[in-house]
Design a protein around this motif. Structure first.
Motif, short mmCIF file in Angstrom:
data_model
loop_
_atom_site.label_atom_id
_atom_site.label_comp_id
_atom_site.label_asym_id
_atom_site.label_seq_id
_atom_site.Cartn_x
_atom_site.Cartn_y
_atom_site.Cartn_z
N GLN A 1 63.03 -13.33 19.88
CA GLN A 1 62.56 -13.82 18.64
C GLN A 1 61.32 -13.39 17.84
OE1 GLN A 1 62.50 -18.12 18.12
NE2 GLN A 1 64.33 -18.19 19.61
N ARG A 2 60.65 -12.47 18.57
CA ARG A 2 59.13 -11.71 17.99
C ARG A 2 59.67 -10.68 17.17
NH1 ARG A 2 55.86 -12.17 23.80
NH2 ARG A 2 56.09 -14.23 24.36
N TYR B 1 63.90 -21.10 9.18
CA TYR B 1 65.20 -20.56 10.26
C TYR B 1 66.65 -21.04 9.68
CZ TYR B 1 61.32 -19.81 13.50
OH TYR B 1 60.15 -19.71 14.06
N GLU C 1 70.53 -13.84 23.30
CA GLU C 1 70.09 -14.74 24.43
C GLU C 1 71.14 -15.61 24.86
OE1 GLU C 1 66.31 -17.87 25.13
OE2 GLU C 1 66.69 -17.21 23.05
N GLN D 1 57.03 -18.58 22.55
CA GLN D 1 58.36 -18.08 21.90
C GLN D 1 58.95 -16.91 22.70
OE1 GLN D 1 57.47 -15.79 18.34
NE2 GLN D 1 59.16 -16.61 17.07
N GLN E 1 59.11 -25.09 20.00
CA GLN E 1 58.22 -24.36 19.16
C GLN E 1 57.55 -24.85 18.09
OE1 GLN E 1 60.15 -20.38 18.21
NE2 GLN E 1 61.58 -20.76 19.83
N LEU F 1 63.84 -24.57 18.88
CA LEU F 1 63.12 -24.71 17.69
C LEU F 1 62.25 -25.71 17.72
CD1 LEU F 1 65.78 -23.21 15.04
CD2 LEU F 1 63.72 -22.01 15.99
N PHE G 1 65.95 -14.78 13.74
CA PHE G 1 66.25 -15.81 14.71
C PHE G 1 67.89 -15.88 15.22
CE2 PHE G 1 68.02 -20.08 15.09
CZ PHE G 1 67.53 -20.63 16.39
N ALA H 1 68.52 -13.09 17.64
CA ALA H 1 67.97 -13.24 18.86
C ALA H 1 68.55 -14.34 19.70
CB ALA H 1 66.53 -13.49 18.87
N ASN H 2 68.87 -15.33 18.99
CA ASN H 2 69.88 -16.64 19.69
C ASN H 2 71.13 -16.15 20.27
OD1 ASN H 2 70.01 -19.43 20.05
ND2 ASN H 2 71.64 -19.02 18.78
#
Length: 459
Positions: free
Chosen positions: A337-338, A72, A349, A333, A293, A290, A342, A345-346
């Motif tokens: 992010q899928r 990441y 979000e 997750q 996860q 992170l 990252f 997506a972050n």
């Protein structure tokens, strides 16, 4: 040709639409930029994780977290320490962002410590009390054979290493000694680190040593396989767990170390603490996400003392539970992010709520854009009506100036001919041209009428 004209008209319409919308767009962009710097959605590229002594379980797990976050783009810097107490100090001083902390290694703070949050309990750390089988050195004991240690009271008179002061084991052992009414003054206590203490045990300089660690520790693996070194069976493990809420009774199953050699030859009862992953409250939420996860992947599989899925788990603690960790443990997750990188997506979000608020604020303001757009286009046409009306009034008051006014009307017609308007407003453009033409005809008639009159006067 028609396509080129259509594209030109479309481009002109968009340009005219963007000009009145520019203040609203700039306001929205400004609010989003301010929110970006305020929320700071992008995580730092470097984070410090306080682990423990070299070759300890904390050190091993720290390397796993380092490898898990590397894809990441986050560098996990492993900060060696003496243990749990040292890690707590590093967190409070701001020298570490996250750290492993052993349950029961620190007196619980009054209430909840606001400066720290927990990502939950990650794994069990049994209390390993290893001792030499020949601890009874007198001849009577030798003839009778070495006995198994089943109680802490049997340690009186022996030399025992309880670990360095930076770890939580000395604090934990002091609590257990008091519960067993063992006078620590009757013990030969040392505070060596794990490696020198193990060497002293194997050399016969120590009778026993104790430390708390996950079974993944290389030191645990080595001592379990060393001939002449035994592991104390905590026969009262259930009682310990009732007296101390941070302790859990566990069993080291027969043969789990080495099935072929049947090691250990019997089930061994132990007591274990749980290790938490503690973070400073100011640690970036994306970093906590992170790590949570990674904790699922690293500590979720079955181990010697737990079934698959038993860890990580949030439980009552002296620290606030991280909301990011709770969400990851509950839902896994995040959906974005899928499918997205990252960082993207972050960003989405962290910013989508702010984006919704900006839209809610800007949407009412956007209602003024269509009237402004209409006003700008119609003004481009209507502003010439003032000039046209003035020329028409001059024509009515001074018909003798018709030739001069006719030239001005022709110039006005030439200027308006170059006006560009969207197709939706072209009717108003042609209406202006028609009105100019009508006034020109009147001026032309007036100019024609004035020519004979001038000629008659000359004769």
């Amino acid at each position: 040709m028609k396509l080129v004209e259509a594209m030109r008209d479309t481009r002109e319409s968009l340009r005219e639409l963007l000009l009145p919308a520019a203040p609203v767009i700039l306001l929205a962009i400004g609010l989003l930029v301010l929110a970006y710097f305020w929320l700071d959605p992008n995580p730092p590229k470097r984070v410090v994780l306080a682990t423990g002594l070299a070759r300890s379980a904390y050190d091993e797990f720290g390397q796993r977290y380092h490898d898990a976050l590397a894809p990441y783009g986050v560098e996990v810097v492993l900060l060696p320490s003496q243990g749990s107490l040292d890690n707590l100090q590093l967190l409070r001083e701001g020298r570490a962002d996250l750290a492993f902390v052993q349950g029961g290694s620190n007196d619980p703070p009054p209430g909840r410590e606001e400066s720290l949050v927990t990502l939950g309990s990650l794994f069990l750390e049994p209390l390993w009390l290893f001792y030499r089988e020949d601890v009874y050195r007198d001849e009577v004991a030798r003839k009778a054979g070495a006995r198994h240690l089943l109680s802490l009271t049997q340690l009186e008179g022996l030399s025992l290493n309880v670990g360095s002061s930076g770890t939580g084991v000395p604090v934990l052992m002091d609590k257990l000694f008091r519960a067993n009414k063992v006078d620590s003054g009757r013990l030969q206590l040392t505070r060596l680190e794990e490696t020198p203490a193990t060497a002293a045990l194997l050399d016969g300089q120590l009778d026993a040593l104790v430390f708390a660690s996950a079974p993944e520790s290389l030191m645990v693996q080595m001592l379990l396989a060393t001939p002449g070194v035994k592991l104390m069976d905590f026969s009262q493990s259930e009682a310990y767990s009732r007296r101390f809420p941070f302790l859990t009774p566990v069993v080291l199953p027969r043969g789990v170390v080495d099935l072929a050699q049947d090691q250990p030859p019997d089930d061994v009862r132990l007591v274990a603490t749980t290790t938490e992953l503690i973070a400073r409250e100011g640690t970036h939420p994306a970093i906590l996400q992170l790590f949570a996860q990674a904790a699922n992947d690293i500590h979720g599989p079955a181990g010697w003392f737990n079934r698959a899925g038993a860890f990580p788990v949030t439980q009552r603690s002296g620290y606030m539970v991280s909301r990011e960790a709770e969400r990851v443990y509950r839902s896994g997750q995040p959906f974005l992010q899928r499918w997205l990188p990252f960082w993207m997506a972050n960003l989405v979000e962290r910013m989508w709520i702010v984006f919704g608020l900006v839209v809610a604020l800007v949407l009412p303001l956007s209602r003024i854009v269509p009237p402004l757009y209409t006003f700008r286009i119609r003004r481009r046409v209507f502003r010439w009506y003032g000039k046209l009306r003035e020329l028409e009034r001059q024509l009515q008051l001074h018909p003798e100036r018709a030739p001069e006014l006719l030239r001005e009307l022709e110039a006005l017609d030439n200027r308006t001919e170059r006006i560009v308007v969207p197709l939706a407003y072209v009717d108003e453009f042609y209406e202006l041209r028609n009105n100019i033409a009508a006034v020109r005809r009147r001026a032309w008639v007036a100019a024609e009428a004035s020519v004979p009159a001038t000629g008659a006067e000359a004769s």
